[in-house]
Design a protein around this motif. Structure first.
Motif, PDB file in Angstrom:
ATOM      1  N   ILE A  70      77.942  60.413  26.423  1.00  0.00           N
ATOM      2  CA  ILE A  70      77.727  59.301  25.492  1.00  0.00           C
ATOM      3  C   ILE A  70      78.712  58.195  25.865  1.00  0.00           C
ATOM      4  CG2 ILE A  70      77.711  58.576  23.092  1.00  0.00           C
ATOM      5  CD1 ILE A  70      75.584  60.650  23.830  1.00  0.00           C
ATOM      6  N   LYS A  71      78.191  56.994  26.088  1.00  0.00           N
ATOM      7  CA  LYS A  71      79.021  55.867  26.521  1.00  0.00           C
ATOM      8  C   LYS A  71      79.286  54.924  25.344  1.00  0.00           C
ATOM      9  CE  LYS A  71      76.201  54.640  29.832  1.00  0.00           C
ATOM     10  NZ  LYS A  71      75.629  53.922  31.017  1.00  0.00           N
ATOM     11  N   SER A  72      80.523  54.492  25.241  1.00  0.00           N
ATOM     12  CA  SER A  72      80.903  53.582  24.162  1.00  0.00           C
ATOM     13  C   SER A  72      80.567  52.142  24.539  1.00  0.00           C
ATOM     14  CB  SER A  72      82.403  53.699  23.876  1.00  0.00           C
ATOM     15  OG  SER A  72      82.806  52.685  22.963  1.00  0.00           O
ATOM     16  N   LEU A  73      79.960  51.453  23.599  1.00  0.00           N
ATOM     17  CA  LEU A  73      79.671  50.032  23.793  1.00  0.00           C
ATOM     18  C   LEU A  73      80.895  49.171  23.528  1.00  0.00           C
ATOM     19  CD1 LEU A  73      76.207  50.198  22.110  1.00  0.00           C
ATOM     20  CD2 LEU A  73      76.536  49.086  24.319  1.00  0.00           C
ATOM     21  N   LEU A  74      81.913  49.761  22.912  1.00  0.00           N
ATOM     22  CA  LEU A  74      83.129  49.005  22.602  1.00  0.00           C
ATOM     23  C   LEU A  74      84.228  49.333  23.609  1.00  0.00           C
ATOM     24  CD1 LEU A  74      83.121  49.225  18.701  1.00  0.00           C
ATOM     25  CD2 LEU A  74      82.289  47.378  20.172  1.00  0.00           C
ATOM     26  N   THR A  75      83.873  49.258  24.877  1.00  0.00           N
ATOM     27  CA  THR A  75      84.814  49.368  25.992  1.00  0.00           C
ATOM     28  C   THR A  75      84.559  48.181  26.907  1.00  0.00           C
ATOM     29  OG1 THR A  75      83.245  50.675  27.300  1.00  0.00           O
ATOM     30  CG2 THR A  75      84.804  51.903  25.900  1.00  0.00           C
ATOM     31  N   GLY A  76      85.379  48.049  27.934  1.00  0.00           N
ATOM     32  CA  GLY A  76      85.159  46.957  28.880  1.00  0.00           C
ATOM     33  C   GLY A  76      83.777  47.039  29.502  1.00  0.00           C
ATOM     34  N   GLU A  77      83.370  48.258  29.913  1.00  0.00           N
ATOM     35  CA  GLU A  77      82.046  48.441  30.514  1.00  0.00           C
ATOM     36  C   GLU A  77      80.945  48.121  29.508  1.00  0.00           C
ATOM     37  OE1 GLU A  77      79.381  51.990  32.646  1.00  0.00           O
ATOM     38  OE2 GLU A  77      81.123  52.486  31.403  1.00  0.00           O
ATOM     39  N   GLY A  78      81.140  48.590  28.271  1.00  0.00           N
ATOM     40  CA  GLY A  78      80.124  48.356  27.254  1.00  0.00           C
ATOM     41  C   GLY A  78      79.977  46.892  26.891  1.00  0.00           C
ATOM     42  N   LEU A  79      81.097  46.204  26.708  1.00  0.00           N
ATOM     43  CA  LEU A  79      81.035  44.782  26.365  1.00  0.00           C
ATOM     44  C   LEU A  79      80.425  43.970  27.498  1.00  0.00           C
ATOM     45  CD1 LEU A  79      84.499  44.388  24.586  1.00  0.00           C
ATOM     46  CD2 LEU A  79      82.232  44.439  23.523  1.00  0.00           C
ATOM     47  N   ASN A  80      80.729  44.371  28.738  1.00  0.00           N
ATOM     48  CA  ASN A  80      80.121  43.702  29.887  1.00  0.00           C
ATOM     49  C   ASN A  80      78.609  43.880  29.866  1.00  0.00           C
ATOM     50  OD1 ASN A  80      80.206  42.387  32.604  1.00  0.00           O
ATOM     51  ND2 ASN A  80      79.440  44.397  33.230  1.00  0.00           N
ATOM     52  N   TYR A  81      78.152  45.102  29.492  1.00  0.00           N
ATOM     53  CA  TYR A  81      76.712  45.353  29.411  1.00  0.00           C
ATOM     54  C   TYR A  81      76.081  44.490  28.318  1.00  0.00           C
ATOM     55  CZ  TYR A  81      72.297  47.516  28.227  1.00  0.00           C
ATOM     56  OH  TYR A  81      70.974  47.712  27.941  1.00  0.00           O
ATOM     57  N   ILE A  82      76.733  44.415  27.162  1.00  0.00           N
ATOM     58  CA  ILE A  82      76.189  43.636  26.039  1.00  0.00           C
ATOM     59  C   ILE A  82      75.969  42.182  26.442  1.00  0.00           C
ATOM     60  CG2 ILE A  82      76.742  42.703  23.757  1.00  0.00           C
ATOM     61  CD1 ILE A  82      78.147  45.368  23.163  1.00  0.00           C
ATOM     62  N   ILE A  83      76.950  41.593  27.109  1.00  0.00           N
ATOM     63  CA  ILE A  83      76.859  40.182  27.492  1.00  0.00           C
ATOM     64  C   ILE A  83      75.865  39.975  28.626  1.00  0.00           C
ATOM     65  CG2 ILE A  83      78.142  38.209  28.417  1.00  0.00           C
ATOM     66  CD1 ILE A  83      78.795  38.895  25.515  1.00  0.00           C
ATOM     67  N   SER A  84      75.983  40.799  29.658  1.00  0.00           N
ATOM     68  CA  SER A  84      75.172  40.575  30.872  1.00  0.00           C
ATOM     69  C   SER A  84      73.705  40.935  30.684  1.00  0.00           C
ATOM     70  CB  SER A  84      75.750  41.381  32.035  1.00  0.00           C
ATOM     71  OG  SER A  84      75.685  42.770  31.762  1.00  0.00           O
ATOM     72  N   SER A  85      73.398  41.822  29.739  1.00  0.00           N
ATOM     73  CA  SER A  85      72.011  42.286  29.598  1.00  0.00           C
ATOM     74  C   SER A  85      71.252  41.585  28.486  1.00  0.00           C
ATOM     75  CB  SER A  85      71.998  43.796  29.328  1.00  0.00           C
ATOM     76  OG  SER A  85      72.535  44.076  28.048  1.00  0.00           O
ATOM     77  N   MET A  86      71.895  40.734  27.726  1.00  0.00           N
ATOM     78  CA  MET A  86      71.263  40.170  26.529  1.00  0.00           C
ATOM     79  C   MET A  86      69.945  39.464  26.853  1.00  0.00           C
ATOM     80  SD  MET A  86      72.925  37.808  23.529  1.00  0.00           S
ATOM     81  CE  MET A  86      74.033  39.152  23.067  1.00  0.00           C
ATOM     82  N   LEU A  87      69.937  38.637  27.893  1.00  0.00           N
ATOM     83  CA  LEU A  87      68.710  37.914  28.234  1.00  0.00           C
ATOM     84  C   LEU A  87      67.640  38.854  28.758  1.00  0.00           C
ATOM     85  CD1 LEU A  87      70.063  34.633  29.899  1.00  0.00           C
ATOM     86  CD2 LEU A  87      69.203  34.964  27.575  1.00  0.00           C
TER      87      LEU A  87
END
Length: 512
Positions: A70-87
């Protein structure tokens, strides 16, 4: 002691069912707008992923047998995913393109008046003995025009019943039942098929890469559902609702607006154009060596089924243009894209909702919470011996109850699909089959939820014939439709399963 709840319209003590509906309305009104609901759910997934991942939880993917943490969205990797994948989460969300393309054609047909005229024609010109069936048929088919059927069919049906000396509220109830509870059924592939199958595909691919739920995967069952809704709805109307209402004593002085000669000519030209189009499609589909057949010469799978949305798009454009030119709605080529633009404006709320829903589903899948919940849920059902068709029936009943609180069908499926499709896929159920079970429950209770915004519209129509009519009156006459439709749908669903009849082209209950 608490005081008994009284009906503000009659002063009488409220019954158990009315108190239940009051509770549903009270809870439902406290829920946020569906857009904000998905925003809050996305935030909840972020926090939950952080908590679960902190315990080092892993899950074995049922398809690849890969152990996944299970990967946390509140890590550097997770926050990067949130921003980069939004579009890409938004623009790549399968239902978005499917529904917008469908609505270019269906919206054009609606804007030029073709669908509305067809519904009026079906009801007004029906023989008196078949009027009830015509009302229900028009209501169900009218979902091609989305919510327009809920505005057009009930008052029109009330006027037709009134003109025949029958109780107008019975006609209004039948129209509302067909357009509301029959929202998911049709003999055509509609926007609902594209929307739900797109969400189902998006979720199913988290379990099995490349898996596709097409807009025609529930088609056979939905065609039969039209017949069921007509006959069951007519039975409820004529054997339960009309005897309950009795003879109408009012004087509404309502007059029907007849179909004009120009509109009749438009319908005829649209039909001819549609038949020509279908004939041309048949030429590239039916011959054994036709270009739209599959590599082995079959139709399942085939370019015809995978390309059904563009084929339907051009069908509706063809019939809409033929009708629009005849009645004078289309005077030049520029009118066509203008009407399409108007149809797209009506989709703005859907587009906004999809933006939030797509982020929630993407976060749920990226964190691996979706697979984790699905695997554990499937294991629980297996250990409890809750498998077979009746566990799906239980899912249908759950959907029907949740629909009382979340009226938007797309929002509810976007919420439920990420949990239940993977869970049932692990148990070897076809996602299209799970989607069908959802559609039954979601549709049946549309007409008794206080959160249905068209309840107020229908109530206003009712008061044109009965000044004392209130929500209690409306719920009392709509409840039999909801219960009968749900019961018959479930029975047909179970029989369909045990007989092994495909619910769509090549689609059966089990994946294997």
């Amino acid at each position: 002691m608490s005081q008994p709840q009284l009906n503000p319209e009659t002063g009488e003590k409220k019954g158990l069912f009315m108190r239940f509906l009051d509770t549903v309305e009270r809870i439902g009104n406290k829920l946020p707008h569906p857009f904000m609901l998905f925003v809050y759910l996305a935030a909840f997934v972020m926090v939950l992923s952080m908590i679960v991942s902190s315990f080092g939880v892993t899950v074995v993917h049922p398809g690849t047998q890969e152990e996944m943490a299970i990967k946390s969205l509140l890590t550097g990797e997770g926050l990067n995913y949130i921003i980069s994948s939004m579009l890409s989460n938004f623009t790549g969300f399968a239902p978005l393109g499917l529904v917008l393309v469908m609505m270019l054609g269906i919206g054009l047909a609606q804007k030029v008046g073709l669908i509305q005229t067809f519904m009026r024609k079906a009801i007004i010109n029906a023989p008196p003995k078949l009027v009830t069936y015509a009302v229900l048929f028009a209501g169900v088919i009218g979902n091609l025009a989305s919510d327009a059927a809920l505005i057009i069919v009930p008052p029109l049906a009330a006027m037709v019943f009134y003109g025949l000396g029958r109780h107008p509220l019975a006609g209004l109830a039948a129209g509302f039942a067909g357009a509301g509870a029959g929202f998911t059924a049709n003999i055509f592939i509609a926007g609902t098929d594209a929307l739900l199958s797109g969400i189902s595909t998006e979720v199913a691919q988290t379990v099995q890469e490349g898996f596709v739920v097409t807009p025609v995967d529930n088609w056979f069952f939905m065609i039969f559902s039209v017949l069921m809704l007509m006959f069951v709805g007519a039975f409820v109307t004529e054997k339960i609702i009309e005897p309950k209402l009795g003879k109408y004593e009012g004087n509404a002085e309502k007059r029907l607006e007849e179909i004009t000669q120009t509109e009749n000519r438009g319908l005829r030209n649209a039909m001819f154009a549609g038949l020509v189009y279908i004939g041309l499609v048949a030429l590239v589909v039916l011959p054994s060596d036709a270009p739209l057949r599959g590599p082995d010469g079959g139709l399942v799978p085939s370019p015809f089924l995978s390309g059904i949305i563009p084929i339907i798009l051009f069908f509706f454009i063809t019939v809409a243009v033929a009708y629009g030119l005849t009645v004078g709605k289309i005077k030049g080529t520029a009118d066509i894209p203008n009407y399409m633009s108007e149809a797209m404006k009506d989709m703005s709320g859907y587009i906004v909702l999809i933006f939030a829903a797509s982020q929630f589903i993407a976060y749920f899948n990226w964190s691996n919470l979706g697979i984790w919940v699905a695997v554990n849920g499937a294991e629980f059902l297996q250990n409890a011996n809750l498998t077979g068709v009746f566990v799906i029936v239980g899912f249908t009943l759950l959907t029907a109850i949740i629909n009382l609180f979340i009226f938007s069908g797309s929002a509810q499926w976007a919420l439920m699909a990420p949990i239940f499709i993977p869970m049932f896929m692990i148990l070897d159920y076809n996602p299209a089959y799970v989607q069908l079970a959802y559609r039954i429950g979601d549709s049946a209770t549309n007409i008794i939820t206080p959160l249905n915004p068209y309840m107020l519209v229908v109530l206003a129509f009712m008061r044109e014939y009965d000044k004392k009519a209130g929500f209690g009156t409306l719920f009392a006459i709509m409840l039999p439709y909801a219960l009968f439709f749900l019961a018959f749908w479930i029975v047909i669903f179970v029989v369909w399963t045990f007989t092994g009849i495909p619910i769509g082209p090549g689609v059966e209950m089990k994946l294997n």
